[in-house]
Motif scaffolding. Structure first.
Motif, short mmCIF file in Angstrom:
data_model
loop_
_atom_site.label_atom_id
_atom_site.label_comp_id
_atom_site.label_asym_id
_atom_site.label_seq_id
_atom_site.Cartn_x
_atom_site.Cartn_y
_atom_site.Cartn_z
N ARG A 225 -8.49 -7.47 9.97
CA ARG A 225 -8.30 -6.04 10.20
C ARG A 225 -8.34 -5.35 8.85
O ARG A 225 -7.74 -5.82 7.88
CB ARG A 225 -6.95 -5.76 10.86
N ASP A 227 -6.82 -2.78 7.85
CA ASP A 227 -5.53 -2.26 7.40
C ASP A 227 -4.49 -3.34 7.18
O ASP A 227 -3.31 -3.03 6.99
CB ASP A 227 -5.00 -1.22 8.40
N LEU A 228 -4.90 -4.61 7.21
CA LEU A 228 -3.92 -5.69 7.13
C LEU A 228 -4.37 -6.77 6.15
O LEU A 228 -5.37 -7.46 6.39
CB LEU A 228 -3.73 -6.31 8.52
N SER A 249 4.01 -17.13 4.26
CA SER A 249 3.78 -16.22 5.38
C SER A 249 5.03 -16.08 6.24
O SER A 249 5.39 -14.97 6.67
CB SER A 249 2.60 -16.72 6.22
N ALA A 253 7.04 -12.62 6.76
CA ALA A 253 7.27 -12.10 8.10
C ALA A 253 8.76 -11.81 8.32
O ALA A 253 9.12 -10.81 8.94
CB ALA A 253 6.75 -13.09 9.14
N GLY A 256 9.58 -8.61 7.05
CA GLY A 256 8.89 -7.49 7.68
C GLY A 256 7.69 -6.98 6.91
O GLY A 256 7.29 -5.82 7.07
N PRO A 258 3.92 -6.50 6.38
CA PRO A 258 2.71 -6.61 7.22
C PRO A 258 1.64 -7.49 6.58
O PRO A 258 1.23 -7.25 5.44
CB PRO A 258 2.23 -5.16 7.33
N HIS A 259 1.20 -8.49 7.29
CA HIS A 259 0.14 -9.39 6.82
C HIS A 259 -0.18 -10.35 7.96
O HIS A 259 0.48 -10.32 9.00
CB HIS A 259 0.59 -10.18 5.59
N HIS A 260 -1.16 -11.21 7.78
CA HIS A 260 -1.37 -12.31 8.72
C HIS A 260 -1.83 -13.54 7.97
O HIS A 260 -2.34 -13.47 6.84
CB HIS A 260 -2.33 -11.92 9.85
N THR A 299 -4.64 2.11 3.70
CA THR A 299 -3.42 1.49 4.23
C THR A 299 -3.42 0.00 3.91
O THR A 299 -2.41 -0.57 3.51
CB THR A 299 -3.33 1.70 5.75
N ARG A 303 -0.63 -1.97 1.67
CA ARG A 303 0.07 -3.14 2.19
C ARG A 303 -0.20 -4.38 1.35
O ARG A 303 0.66 -5.26 1.24
CB ARG A 303 -0.37 -3.39 3.64
#
Length: 321
Positions: A225, A227-228, A249, A253, A256, A258-260, A299, A303
């Motif tokens: 994504r 934005d991520l 990771s 998480a 909080g 944002p990432h993957h 964004t 992030r």
């Protein structure tokens, strides 16, 4: 991040090890930091008086964009070239700028014209223009960067948005044990990063973690994504310390952030640093890659800065257990 800084950083031309113009922009951003500059290699910035002796974490990004360089005179006029990053047709169809290999600012660049000679895998690029000098002129796209809403569109977003991210993260952290490393020539000669690895091995005895940030295309990153940002535990065929990446990771998480967690089909220079210290690979994807103009998310960049700062804070905190 300041949009004026991002526009300047992406419009400035710098290819291979001809990186004087982009390093000038980054030096202004990191004013007051100490710089270790190795021509045809890298620039390493440290905060405070301890230098490399105090460094525990290094944030890494490469500064060179795709483009090419001149070879000798061409029988039909102008000069033959070597290109990298995309095919001859993409350059022939775009506005280009050239500059001397030793140039120190974008003000030294000048417009040139390219012609495609041949087709398919045999296609070559011929460059024509004034002020060209064989074997010491570099060239790349000449594109005005635009910022509108959440989108930034321009050339050289790979790698310049991650350059901006690691610089902003370092400034926000403002710690003597965190350094910023800008490596040259990743797009055409990835082994140049070994110069930085050698210096860190010799002179940074406390180094524990290297975090490399780069820009893959959306199609090369799993579940991507714009934005991520992501932590890549696989870069192509390379493993990038998966156990650490998974634990990091999980800790991010819990905070909080944002990432993957993912893997990438494409590679980066992270694997060159894995024998030196623990390594994390951070990816900030783009829509399009290695073109005269393509798009990324502001964004996503913000992030990415948050992720880099949080990863440094997590390291050594006990959260990775």
């Amino acid at each position: 991040m300041d949009p004026h800084f991002l526009i300047e950083l992406t419009e400035v031309p710098s290819v291979a090890t001809a990186c004087g113009p982009v390093l000038a922009v980054l030096r202004r951003r990191l004013a007051g930091w100490q710089e270790r500059h190795v021509p045809d290699g890298f620039s390493l910035f440290t905060c405070g008086s301890g230098g490399l002796a105090d460094v525990r974490v290094v944030l890494v990004a490469h500064v060179d964009e795709i483009g090419g360089c001149l070879y000798g005179p061409h029988p039909q006029g102008g000069y033959g070239t070597r290109t990298w990053g995309t095919g001859a047709a993409a350059y022939a169809q775009a506005q280009l700028q050239a500059f001397d290999w030793l140039a120190l600012s974008a003000a030294e660049a000048f417009p040139v014209t390219a012609y495609q000679e041949g087709d398919g895998d045999e296609a070559q690029l011929r460059l024509v223009g004034e002020r060209l000098r064989p074997y010491r002129t570099g060239f790349t796209f000449r594109t005005a960067t635009t910022v509108a809403g959440d989108a930034i569109v321009g050339k050289a977003l790979d790698p310049r948005l991650t350059d901006a991210c690691v610089a902003e993260a370092a400034l926000r952290l403002n710690r003597g044990d965190v350094a910023v490393l800008f490596v040259m020539a990743e797009e055409c000669a990835m082994d140049v990063a070994r110069k930085a690895v050698t210096v860190l091995q010799r002179e940074a005895p406390r180094l524990e973690l290297v975090i490399n940030a780069d820009v893959p295309g959306l199609q090369n990153l799993g579940e991507a994504r714009l934005d991520l940002p992501a932590i890549r535990v696989y870069e192509g065929r390379n493993l990038i310390d998966p156990s650490l990446g998974i634990r990091m990771s999980r800790a991010l998480a819990a905070r909080g952030v944002p990432h993957h967690l993912t893997g990438a089909r494409s590679g980066s220079q992270t694997a060159l640093f894995t024998p030196l210290a623990h390594a994390l690979s951070v990816a900030l994807p783009s829509e399009g890659i290695h073109q005269a103009a393509y798009r990324m998310s502001l964004t996503g960049a913000a992030r990415c800065v948050d992720l880099l700062c949080a990863a440094v804070q997590v390291w050594g905190s006990g959260e990775l257990a």
